[in-house]
Motif scaffolding. Structure first.
Motif, PDB file in Angstrom:
ATOM      1  N   SER A   1     -12.098  -3.481  -2.340  1.00 34.23           N
ATOM      2  CA  SER A   1     -11.351  -2.473  -2.531  1.00 34.23           C
ATOM      3  C   SER A   1     -11.428  -1.576  -4.138  1.00 34.23           C
ATOM      4  O   SER A   1     -11.318  -0.596  -4.144  1.00 34.23           O
ATOM      5  CB  SER A   1      -9.867  -2.732  -2.303  1.00 34.23           C
ATOM      6  OG  SER A   1      -9.478  -3.082  -1.081  1.00 34.23           O
TER       7      SER A   1
ATOM      8  N   SER B   1      -5.565  -6.396  -1.304  1.00 34.80           N
ATOM      9  CA  SER B   1      -6.803  -6.264  -2.376  1.00 34.80           C
ATOM     10  C   SER B   1      -6.677  -4.685  -2.791  1.00 34.80           C
ATOM     11  O   SER B   1      -6.762  -4.792  -3.902  1.00 34.80           O
ATOM     12  CB  SER B   1      -8.143  -6.372  -1.370  1.00 34.80           C
ATOM     13  OG  SER B   1      -9.106  -5.863  -2.011  1.00 34.80           O
ATOM     14  N   ARG B   2      -6.094  -3.835  -2.083  1.00 33.40           N
ATOM     15  CA  ARG B   2      -5.814  -2.535  -2.451  1.00 33.40           C
ATOM     16  C   ARG B   2      -4.675  -2.343  -3.733  1.00 33.40           C
ATOM     17  O   ARG B   2      -4.791  -1.715  -4.566  1.00 33.40           O
ATOM     18  CB  ARG B   2      -5.406  -1.569  -1.389  1.00 33.40           C
ATOM     19  CG  ARG B   2      -6.754  -0.935  -0.466  1.00 33.40           C
ATOM     20  CD  ARG B   2      -6.128  -0.259   0.565  1.00 33.40           C
ATOM     21  NE  ARG B   2      -7.420   0.191   1.352  1.00 33.40           N
ATOM     22  CZ  ARG B   2      -7.238   1.074   2.540  1.00 33.40           C
ATOM     23  NH1 ARG B   2      -5.906   0.922   3.120  1.00 33.40           N
ATOM     24  NH2 ARG B   2      -8.163   1.621   2.973  1.00 33.40           N
TER      25      ARG B   2
ATOM     26  N   PHE C   1      -5.317  -1.323  -7.566  1.00 34.10           N
ATOM     27  CA  PHE C   1      -4.644  -0.223  -8.064  1.00 34.10           C
ATOM     28  C   PHE C   1      -3.782  -0.530  -9.476  1.00 34.10           C
ATOM     29  O   PHE C   1      -4.102  -0.017 -10.599  1.00 34.10           O
ATOM     30  CB  PHE C   1      -3.795   0.315  -6.828  1.00 34.10           C
ATOM     31  CG  PHE C   1      -2.666   1.403  -7.394  1.00 34.10           C
ATOM     32  CD1 PHE C   1      -3.297   2.668  -7.722  1.00 34.10           C
ATOM     33  CD2 PHE C   1      -1.499   1.406  -7.502  1.00 34.10           C
ATOM     34  CE1 PHE C   1      -2.342   3.553  -8.165  1.00 34.10           C
ATOM     35  CE2 PHE C   1      -0.596   2.375  -7.951  1.00 34.10           C
ATOM     36  CZ  PHE C   1      -1.116   3.715  -8.379  1.00 34.10           C
TER      37      PHE C   1
ATOM     38  N   LYS D   1      -6.659  -6.746   3.434  1.00 34.37           N
ATOM     39  CA  LYS D   1      -7.140  -5.591   2.845  1.00 34.37           C
ATOM     40  C   LYS D   1      -5.973  -4.872   2.014  1.00 34.37           C
ATOM     41  O   LYS D   1      -5.942  -4.066   0.994  1.00 34.37           O
ATOM     42  CB  LYS D   1      -7.491  -4.568   3.883  1.00 34.37           C
ATOM     43  CG  LYS D   1      -8.182  -3.343   3.446  1.00 34.37           C
ATOM     44  CD  LYS D   1      -8.745  -2.616   4.531  1.00 34.37           C
ATOM     45  CE  LYS D   1      -9.416  -1.255   4.120  1.00 34.37           C
ATOM     46  NZ  LYS D   1      -9.955  -0.439   5.219  1.00 34.37           N
TER      47      LYS D   1
ATOM     48  N   MET E   1     -10.906   2.170  -5.076  1.00 34.56           N
ATOM     49  CA  MET E   1      -9.675   2.644  -5.776  1.00 34.56           C
ATOM     50  C   MET E   1     -10.179   3.274  -7.033  1.00 34.56           C
ATOM     51  O   MET E   1      -9.287   4.106  -7.475  1.00 34.56           O
ATOM     52  CB  MET E   1      -9.125   1.167  -5.713  1.00 34.56           C
ATOM     53  CG  MET E   1      -7.605   1.620  -6.473  1.00 34.56           C
ATOM     54  SD  MET E   1      -6.525   2.535  -5.243  1.00 34.56           S
ATOM     55  CE  MET E   1      -6.132   1.345  -4.124  1.00 34.56           C
TER      56      MET E   1
ATOM     57  N   PRO F   1      -4.366   6.066   1.973  1.00 31.84           N
ATOM     58  CA  PRO F   1      -5.625   5.571   2.490  1.00 31.84           C
ATOM     59  C   PRO F   1      -6.280   6.240   3.576  1.00 31.84           C
ATOM     60  O   PRO F   1      -7.532   6.138   3.677  1.00 31.84           O
ATOM     61  CB  PRO F   1      -4.994   4.214   3.359  1.00 31.84           C
ATOM     62  CG  PRO F   1      -3.458   4.049   2.513  1.00 31.84           C
ATOM     63  CD  PRO F   1      -2.979   5.326   2.024  1.00 31.84           C
TER      64      PRO F   1
ATOM     65  N   LEU G   1      -8.608   7.471   0.431  1.00 27.64           N
ATOM     66  CA  LEU G   1      -9.406   6.294   0.246  1.00 27.64           C
ATOM     67  C   LEU G   1     -10.618   6.385   1.279  1.00 27.64           C
ATOM     68  O   LEU G   1     -11.479   5.670   1.007  1.00 27.64           O
ATOM     69  CB  LEU G   1      -8.555   5.076   0.318  1.00 27.64           C
ATOM     70  CG  LEU G   1      -7.613   4.977  -0.790  1.00 27.64           C
ATOM     71  CD1 LEU G   1      -6.820   3.400  -0.851  1.00 27.64           C
ATOM     72  CD2 LEU G   1      -8.417   5.110  -2.374  1.00 27.64           C
TER      73      LEU G   1
END
Length: 217
Positions: A23, A57-58, A62, A54, A27, A115, A143
């Motif tokens: 990600s 991870s995002r 961030f 996921k 990001m 997202p 995203l």
């Protein structure tokens, strides 16, 4: 029967074959687009399911990027909608709930990362009902460059990932799938920002971070 999960992976399912993408690059592209437009207080709003890698991870990407750029990263920076069991509400409704919670915060963002286009559309819907203007009062970046991102008006700025590498991995991976020894592959995809009308400089009176107020009585 051997199987392959593409993109998302569940924490509790360690016996699956998995191909996914990191990600960080996506990001960073989203945050950078907003920073170049002049935003300093940026929010991330998304559905959150604890067993989806996921999501973790995002969130980590961030936070890491905001801290590296010395931008505010605090309790006002994220809204996570935890809706279990999964998919009991639409992404559009999640987007509305995300914007509602952001506007109730002491220091709401001047820009939001979403997202997907459907969730962004829900956030815009609530923003306009609240009496604020999109994109003048709140910029948005998605995203993923899905269908809604390009046909929405004004069109949504979005990050487009070059997924060819992912599909090449799938093609080479399928023949070697074994039900006895699950394999995991995570790759880094090249990405770029599709610059559209939803990413504008923050309104002058909001640049220093005061609370957004509804325009209507």
């Amino acid at each position: 029967i051997p199987h392959l999960v593409l993109w998302d992976s569940y924490e509790k399912s360690d016996n699956i074959n998995f191909i996914g993408a990191t990600s960080e690059n996506v990001m960073e592209q989203a945050v950078s687009a907003l920073v170049r437009a002049g935003h300093r207080r940026i929010g991330l709003g998304m559905s959150y399911y604890a067993n989806i890698r996921k999501a973790h991870s995002r969130i980590k990407a961030f936070g890491d990027i905001l801290q590296r750029l010395h931008l505010p990263f605090d309790e006002d920076s994220m809204v996570l909608i935890n809706d279990e069991p999964r998919l009991t509400r639409s992404s559009f409704e999640h987007g509305r709930q995300i914007m509602k919670q952001f506007l109730e915060k002491k220091h709401p963002p001047t820009a939001l990362i979403s997202p997907m286009g459907n969730m962004a559309a829900g956030s815009i819907s609530y923003l306009q009902e609240y009496g604020l203007s999109y994109p003048k009062d709140m910029s948005l970046v998605c995203l993923s460059d899905d269908d809604i991102s390009s046909i929405y008006y004004p069109p949504l700025c979005a990050v487009r990932s070059q997924k060819e590498k992912l599909f090449q991995l799938v093609h080479g991976f399928v023949g070697g799938i074994s039900s006895a020894e699950p394999q995991r592959i995570t790759c880094k995809l090249r990405s770029s920002v599709c610059r559209r009308s939803s990413c504008m400089p923050p309104a002058k009176e909001y640049r220093e971070g005061p609370v957004l107020s509804p325009r209507r009585a």
